[in-house]
Design a protein around this motif. Structure first.
Motif: not given
Length: 96
Positions: A78-85
């Motif tokens: 999800t976008d949550k993963d890309f925010k953490l990346i």
């Protein structure tokens, strides 16, 4: 948060060449000069994970950190993963 399509994931990954997508997760491996530097990065990433309430699957062997990200509640990326990346990238590869 909704699971992203494969097309959306591939587009977003263009910004992050160190990351790959397979097995419904984003994966990267980072090599540091030594164990101390690797563990230091892991500690800084851990604080960011807590702040975002999003925690990776990761392993550390000496100077290598392997990270796998997915949003378990959504059953994929999800976008949550890309925010953490984005935060991880700022920690492991700081701008000069």
């Amino acid at each position: 948060m909704d699971k992203l399509s494969n097309t959306d994931i591939e587009k977003k990954l263009l910004r992050y060449p160190d990351w790959d997508y397979f097995d419904d997760a984003l994966h990267a491996e980072f090599e540091f000069e030594n164990f101390k530097d690797c563990f230091s990065a892991m500690s800084r990433i851990a604080f960011e994970c807590e702040a975002q309430n999003h925690h990776p699957n990761w392993t550390n062997v000496y100077n290598v950190l392997t990270i796998s990200l997915s949003t378990h509640d959504a059953g994929g990326v999800t976008d949550k993963d890309f925010k953490l990346i984005e935060a991880i990238e700022a920690i492991v590869e700081p701008e000069e």
